[in-house]
Design a protein around this motif. Structure first.
Motif, PDB file in Angstrom:
ATOM      1  N   ALA A   1      -4.280  -0.846  -8.058  1.00 17.00           N
ATOM      2  CA  ALA A   1      -3.904  -0.783  -6.735  1.00 17.00           C
ATOM      3  C   ALA A   1      -3.998   0.323  -6.453  1.00 17.00           C
ATOM      4  O   ALA A   1      -3.988   0.770  -5.500  1.00 17.00           O
ATOM      5  CB  ALA A   1      -2.284  -1.662  -7.105  1.00 17.00           C
TER       6      ALA A   1
ATOM      7  N   GLN B   1      -6.451   2.421  -3.784  1.00 16.43           N
ATOM      8  CA  GLN B   1      -5.497   2.913  -2.638  1.00 16.43           C
ATOM      9  C   GLN B   1      -6.178   4.419  -3.132  1.00 16.43           C
ATOM     10  O   GLN B   1      -6.314   4.993  -1.973  1.00 16.43           O
ATOM     11  CB  GLN B   1      -4.364   2.433  -3.143  1.00 16.43           C
ATOM     12  CG  GLN B   1      -3.557   3.709  -1.406  1.00 16.43           C
ATOM     13  CD  GLN B   1      -2.141   3.038  -2.030  1.00 16.43           C
ATOM     14  OE1 GLN B   1      -1.261   4.773  -1.580  1.00 16.43           O
ATOM     15  NE2 GLN B   1      -1.667   2.022  -1.604  1.00 16.43           N
TER      16      GLN B   1
ATOM     17  N   ASN C   1       0.634  -1.354  -0.249  1.00 14.02           N
ATOM     18  CA  ASN C   1       0.509  -0.151  -0.161  1.00 14.02           C
ATOM     19  C   ASN C   1       0.768   1.064   0.350  1.00 14.02           C
ATOM     20  O   ASN C   1       0.690   2.244   0.174  1.00 14.02           O
ATOM     21  CB  ASN C   1      -0.920   0.516   0.975  1.00 14.02           C
ATOM     22  CG  ASN C   1      -2.223  -0.907   1.112  1.00 14.02           C
ATOM     23  OD1 ASN C   1      -2.636  -1.654   0.121  1.00 14.02           O
ATOM     24  ND2 ASN C   1      -2.568  -2.127   2.267  1.00 14.02           N
TER      25      ASN C   1
END
Length: 388
Positions: free
Chosen positions: A251, A255, A224
């Motif tokens: 991704a 996020q 992350n």
């Protein structure tokens, strides 16, 4: 007579030695009372004019005085010697050379422990002022001090090792930076961050495959972390396998769904993969979040311009005059569709030369279709000439 002369020489040496030691003692007294200017003056005289002895105590006190000068919060004292910390270090080295009876290790340990802190602060100070070579040397000195038998510290200052890597990287000493980052990883210092920094250094040295290994390791440890994601996206997007960037872009978007740069990057990816409709959708998504996203506007304008150029090639090869005349207005209309994107981009970044040049060429192409374009062409031509 010779005997008398010899006695006089001994007396002279004893007197000189006493005078010198008296200055050292007085310098130490001034140090204790905080009068660093007077202390420096006396210790410099004593050391310089020492004719009879090499006294480790004198150098120890000199080191103390110069270290105090560096540590002083008073600007007037700090100005006494901008290199006070290095002078202190050199004085302590002289103490170790002259201390044949081993009287000073315990005293030196206290000074060295503080000296390590001083050099660490000096490194941060250099780094903040963008003197990266100076910062690197300061961090190196910290490591040297901590490894000294005087300190006898079995611990490893991993933060300083990492900071040395940062300073070396900023100073473009990439091989040194690589060494420090790899050493930091041996001690598991912030492995996610260190892997990514090491990867960037390796990439700058052309070690792309090795860089990717560390970059992926960093991602595994911190999936992350936005910095790691961006590095992976750029690695694939700018490399020979752009399609592999998509999973990391997804991704990143998951996020931070309101970050227009991720959609713009995905638009760039789709352009590379020859999927213009998907690319346009991503640029439009970026603009829906930030209407003043210059790059997305420019890229969209460029896509429209490329479409117009392709249509122009087709129409240019039409041999039938009637069909050619029917199709030409479509070409003009296609070029006209690109203009609003570039004009809006120029509003956001006035004077941006590439945008101005493209608009000038578009106005020139369309000048016969509408007098407005001739007027815009003349103004843009004049603006470009003034910008030269």
């Amino acid at each position: 007579m010779r005997k008398l002369t010899f006695i006089m020489i001994l007396l002279f040496c004893a007197t000189a030695t006493y005078a010198q030691k008296g200055k050292v003692a007085q310098a130490s007294s001034y140090l204790s009372s905080g009068k660093l200017d007077e202390a420096k003056k006396l210790i410099d005289e004593a050391i310089t004019h020492e004719n009879c002895v090499n006294d480790p105590k004198s150098y120890f006190i000199k080191g103390q005085i110069y270290q105090a000068i560096y540590e002083s919060p008073l600007p007037d004292y700090k100005k006494l010697d901008p290199n006070a910390l290095d002078v202190a270090w050199e004085a302590y080295q002289k103490v170790q050379q002259l201390d044949e009876k081993g009287k000073f290790p315990k005293k030196l340990k206290v000074q060295f422990e503080n000296l390590a802190i001083d050099y660490a602060n000096k490194g941060v100070e250099f780094y903040s002022s963008e003197n990266y070579a100076g910062a690197l040397n300061a961090f190196k000195r910290v490591l040297e001090i901590e490894k000294s038998p005087i300190i006898n510290n079995p611990g490893i200052d991993t933060a300083i090792i990492f900071n040395a890597g940062l300073a070396a990287q900023k100073a473009n000493l990439l091989s040194e930076a690589e060494g420090y980052y790899k050493e930091a990883l041996k001690y598991n210092y912030e492995p996610a961050k260190t892997n990514v920094m090491l990867a960037s250094v390796l990439k700058e040295q052309g070690k792309k495959e090795e860089a990717l290994q560390y970059l992926q390791k960093g991602y595994e440890l911190a999936p992350n972390d936005p910095f790691t994601l961006v590095e992976l996206i750029n690695y694939y997007l700018l490399g020979g396998e752009p399609e592999k960037a998509e999973v990391y872009l997804d991704a990143a978007i998951k996020q931070d769904p309101n970050n227009p740069s991720y959609y713009r990057a995905k638009g760039t990816l789709y352009e590379k993969l020859n999927q213009p409709e998907k690319a346009q959708a991503m640029y439009e998504k970026a603009l829906s979040i930030d209407p003043n996203d210059f790059n997305s506007l420019f890229y969209l304008g460029n896509m429209k311009l490329n479409e117009a150029n392709e249509l122009n090639k087709v129409v240019f090869n039409i041999e039938d005059a009637d069909e050619y005349n029917r199709e030409v207005p479509k070409v003009y209309a296609a070029y006209a569709k690109a203009i609003p994107f570039f004009e809006k981009a120029l509003e956001i970044q006035p004077g941006e030369r590439n945008t101005m040049t493209i608009l000038k060429e578009l106005y020139f192409r369309l000048r016969a279709t509408d007098p407005v374009y001739q007027e815009k062409y003349d103004k843009m031509q004049e603006a470009l000439q003034k910008a030269e």
